[in-house]
Design a protein around this motif. Structure first.
Motif, PDB file in Angstrom:
ATOM      1  N   HIS A  61      14.641 -11.375 -23.880  1.00  0.00           N
ATOM      2  CA  HIS A  61      15.344 -10.161 -23.483  1.00  0.00           C
ATOM      3  C   HIS A  61      14.352  -9.044 -23.173  1.00  0.00           C
ATOM      4  CE1 HIS A  61      18.569  -7.238 -23.229  1.00  0.00           C
ATOM      5  NE2 HIS A  61      17.962  -6.471 -24.114  1.00  0.00           N
ATOM      6  N   PHE A  62      13.303  -8.956 -23.992  1.00  0.00           N
ATOM      7  CA  PHE A  62      12.284  -7.922 -23.790  1.00  0.00           C
ATOM      8  C   PHE A  62      11.591  -8.106 -22.441  1.00  0.00           C
ATOM      9  CE2 PHE A  62       7.898  -6.312 -24.442  1.00  0.00           C
ATOM     10  CZ  PHE A  62       8.214  -4.965 -24.631  1.00  0.00           C
ATOM     11  N   LYS A  63      11.262  -9.358 -22.104  1.00  0.00           N
ATOM     12  CA  LYS A  63      10.609  -9.632 -20.819  1.00  0.00           C
ATOM     13  C   LYS A  63      11.509  -9.235 -19.651  1.00  0.00           C
ATOM     14  CE  LYS A  63       7.743 -13.506 -22.454  1.00  0.00           C
ATOM     15  NZ  LYS A  63       7.522 -14.970 -22.357  1.00  0.00           N
ATOM     16  N   SER A  64      12.808  -9.531 -19.768  1.00  0.00           N
ATOM     17  CA  SER A  64      13.724  -9.178 -18.687  1.00  0.00           C
ATOM     18  C   SER A  64      13.929  -7.676 -18.598  1.00  0.00           C
ATOM     19  CB  SER A  64      15.071  -9.877 -18.878  1.00  0.00           C
ATOM     20  OG  SER A  64      15.746  -9.380 -20.016  1.00  0.00           O
ATOM     21  N   LEU A  65      13.794  -6.983 -19.728  1.00  0.00           N
ATOM     22  CA  LEU A  65      13.884  -5.525 -19.715  1.00  0.00           C
ATOM     23  C   LEU A  65      12.715  -4.901 -18.963  1.00  0.00           C
ATOM     24  CD1 LEU A  65      15.033  -4.616 -23.353  1.00  0.00           C
ATOM     25  CD2 LEU A  65      16.351  -4.363 -21.254  1.00  0.00           C
ATOM     26  N   LEU A  66      11.558  -5.528 -19.026  1.00  0.00           N
ATOM     27  CA  LEU A  66      10.380  -4.998 -18.345  1.00  0.00           C
ATOM     28  C   LEU A  66      10.449  -5.245 -16.844  1.00  0.00           C
ATOM     29  CD1 LEU A  66       7.486  -5.943 -20.805  1.00  0.00           C
ATOM     30  CD2 LEU A  66       8.662  -3.741 -20.553  1.00  0.00           C
ATOM     31  N   ALA A  67      10.794  -6.469 -16.449  1.00  0.00           N
ATOM     32  CA  ALA A  67      10.900  -6.795 -15.023  1.00  0.00           C
ATOM     33  C   ALA A  67      11.806  -8.004 -14.869  1.00  0.00           C
ATOM     34  CB  ALA A  67       9.524  -7.074 -14.431  1.00  0.00           C
ATOM     35  N   SER A  68      12.977  -7.797 -14.299  1.00  0.00           N
ATOM     36  CA  SER A  68      13.950  -8.881 -14.149  1.00  0.00           C
ATOM     37  C   SER A  68      13.644  -9.724 -12.916  1.00  0.00           C
ATOM     38  CB  SER A  68      15.361  -8.307 -14.030  1.00  0.00           C
ATOM     39  OG  SER A  68      15.693  -7.547 -15.153  1.00  0.00           O
ATOM     40  N   ASP A  69      14.210 -10.923 -12.900  1.00  0.00           N
ATOM     41  CA  ASP A  69      14.058 -11.797 -11.737  1.00  0.00           C
ATOM     42  C   ASP A  69      15.153 -11.442 -10.736  1.00  0.00           C
ATOM     43  OD1 ASP A  69      13.358 -13.698  -9.958  1.00  0.00           O
ATOM     44  OD2 ASP A  69      13.587 -15.411 -11.301  1.00  0.00           O
ATOM     45  N   ILE A  70      14.910 -10.388  -9.949  1.00  0.00           N
ATOM     46  CA  ILE A  70      15.941  -9.852  -9.060  1.00  0.00           C
ATOM     47  C   ILE A  70      16.304 -10.791  -7.916  1.00  0.00           C
ATOM     48  CG2 ILE A  70      15.391  -7.455  -9.595  1.00  0.00           C
ATOM     49  CD1 ILE A  70      13.795  -7.314  -7.037  1.00  0.00           C
ATOM     50  N   LEU A  71      15.574 -11.906  -7.796  1.00  0.00           N
ATOM     51  CA  LEU A  71      15.870 -12.870  -6.743  1.00  0.00           C
ATOM     52  C   LEU A  71      17.275 -13.449  -6.900  1.00  0.00           C
ATOM     53  CD1 LEU A  71      14.222 -13.974  -4.320  1.00  0.00           C
ATOM     54  CD2 LEU A  71      13.709 -15.987  -5.711  1.00  0.00           C
ATOM     55  N   PHE A  72      17.765 -13.472  -8.130  1.00  0.00           N
ATOM     56  CA  PHE A  72      19.071 -14.076  -8.403  1.00  0.00           C
ATOM     57  C   PHE A  72      20.088 -13.052  -8.888  1.00  0.00           C
ATOM     58  CE2 PHE A  72      15.782 -17.321  -9.116  1.00  0.00           C
ATOM     59  CZ  PHE A  72      16.137 -18.220  -8.130  1.00  0.00           C
ATOM     60  N   GLY A  81      10.306  -9.778 -10.167  1.00  0.00           N
ATOM     61  CA  GLY A  81      10.130  -8.411 -10.643  1.00  0.00           C
ATOM     62  C   GLY A  81       8.671  -8.041 -10.814  1.00  0.00           C
ATOM     63  N   TYR A  82       7.921  -8.926 -11.462  1.00  0.00           N
ATOM     64  CA  TYR A  82       6.495  -8.646 -11.693  1.00  0.00           C
ATOM     65  C   TYR A  82       5.711  -8.671 -10.379  1.00  0.00           C
ATOM     66  CZ  TYR A  82       7.171  -8.903 -16.719  1.00  0.00           C
ATOM     67  OH  TYR A  82       7.585  -8.651 -18.004  1.00  0.00           O
ATOM     68  N   SER A  83       6.163  -9.450  -9.415  1.00  0.00           N
ATOM     69  CA  SER A  83       5.512  -9.457  -8.101  1.00  0.00           C
ATOM     70  C   SER A  83       5.675  -8.112  -7.409  1.00  0.00           C
ATOM     71  CB  SER A  83       6.103 -10.576  -7.225  1.00  0.00           C
ATOM     72  OG  SER A  83       5.883 -11.842  -7.786  1.00  0.00           O
ATOM     73  N   VAL A  84       6.873  -7.535  -7.501  1.00  0.00           N
ATOM     74  CA  VAL A  84       7.125  -6.208  -6.926  1.00  0.00           C
ATOM     75  C   VAL A  84       6.240  -5.170  -7.603  1.00  0.00           C
ATOM     76  CG1 VAL A  84       8.835  -4.368  -6.648  1.00  0.00           C
ATOM     77  CG2 VAL A  84       9.490  -6.751  -6.229  1.00  0.00           C
ATOM     78  N   VAL A  85       6.169  -5.230  -8.921  1.00  0.00           N
ATOM     79  CA  VAL A  85       5.356  -4.269  -9.674  1.00  0.00           C
ATOM     80  C   VAL A  85       3.883  -4.414  -9.308  1.00  0.00           C
ATOM     81  CG1 VAL A  85       4.594  -3.571 -11.978  1.00  0.00           C
ATOM     82  CG2 VAL A  85       6.985  -4.179 -11.590  1.00  0.00           C
TER      83      VAL A  85
END
Length: 249
Positions: A111-122, A224-228
């Motif tokens: 949950h913490f990882k998704s809070l930082l940067a979600s996989d917005i592809l889906f 998400g992390y790719s965008v960041v």
């Protein structure tokens, strides 16, 4: 491929437009970490929902914590204090609270990882549509109501609207993505002295976010992390290249 990429591309187009405006205002105020602090409080609210209420009252808790931090920042902005330091304290308060709440949760770190940067592809199309409606009302308030206010009420409305924006954005994209979309586009536009900085912010934000989504799809990278990463990397390069040497004492 088009079917998969269309929804996240529409999402970042919307996110860049509203967040660039807020980012421009934040840079003018010189309080860069405002959005991170509010985003961390929003994430703390969602963590409490997960850790103690099995994800019940998710949006209510997330929005309540974001609005509370917005009120604190708006109030602090009317006082004689080091505002950036105060905002930094709020940031670490929210971040540490998240870790404490999720420390006993089996799903805590995911949950913490998704809070930082979600996989917005889906991202579900319905979630994008809901957020688009919320952002439209926020844009209307910024255009028609915000300019007519002054003093504390004006600051409170600004930070409250930012909190509502961040609440929706964090649930869709994550804290880091929100920060890079808020700060990177206007930072580049102002550094390059564009005649129309907001339009320049849109173009740069769309370029790196859509490029990152496409790259993450073809190379199976976390979106998400790719965008960041791409946004921060290109911003650092452009800003350093455009900057002038500081005067020596």
């Amino acid at each position: 491929m088009i079917d998969i990429l269309l929804v996240p591309i529409v999402l970042v187009i919307i996110l860049v437009m509203l967040h660039s405006y807020f980012g421009m205002e934040i840079l003018k105020r010189g309080i860069i970490f405002t959005d991170l602090a509010i985003a961390q409080f929003a994430a703390l609210g969602s963590s409490i929902s997960l850790g103690y209420f099995h994800e019940e009252h998710f949006y209510l808790l997330t929005l309540s914590f974001a609005l509370f931090s917005a009120f604190l920042i708006a109030f602090a902005s009317t006082r004689k204090l080091h505002l950036e330091a105060f905002i930094g304290i709020l940031y670490v308060l929210g971040a540490s609270g998240i870790m404490m709440v999720l420390s006993h949760s089996a799903e805590g770190m995911e949950h913490f990882k998704s809070l930082l940067a979600s996989d917005i592809l889906f991202t579900p199309p319905m979630e994008v549509a809901k957020s688009a409606v919320i952002y439209a009302f926020i844009a209307i308030a910024l255009y028609f109501i915000y300019p007519k206010l002054s003093g504390f009420l004006k600051e409170l409305l600004f930070f409250s609207l930012l909190a509502i924006t961040v609440t929706s954005s964090v649930s869709l994209a994550g804290v880091f993505v929100v920060f890079v979309l808020l700060i990177a586009p206007p930072f580049v536009a102002l550094s390059l002295n564009f005649k129309k900085p907001l339009l320049g912010s849109f173009i740069f934000g769309w370029f790196f976010s859509i490029s990152a989504i496409t790259i993450s799809y073809f190379y199976d990278l976390p979106t998400g992390y790719s965008v960041v990463f791409l946004g921060a990397f290109l911003t650092a390069l452009v800003v350093l290249a455009a900057s002038k040497k500081a005067l020596e004492n």
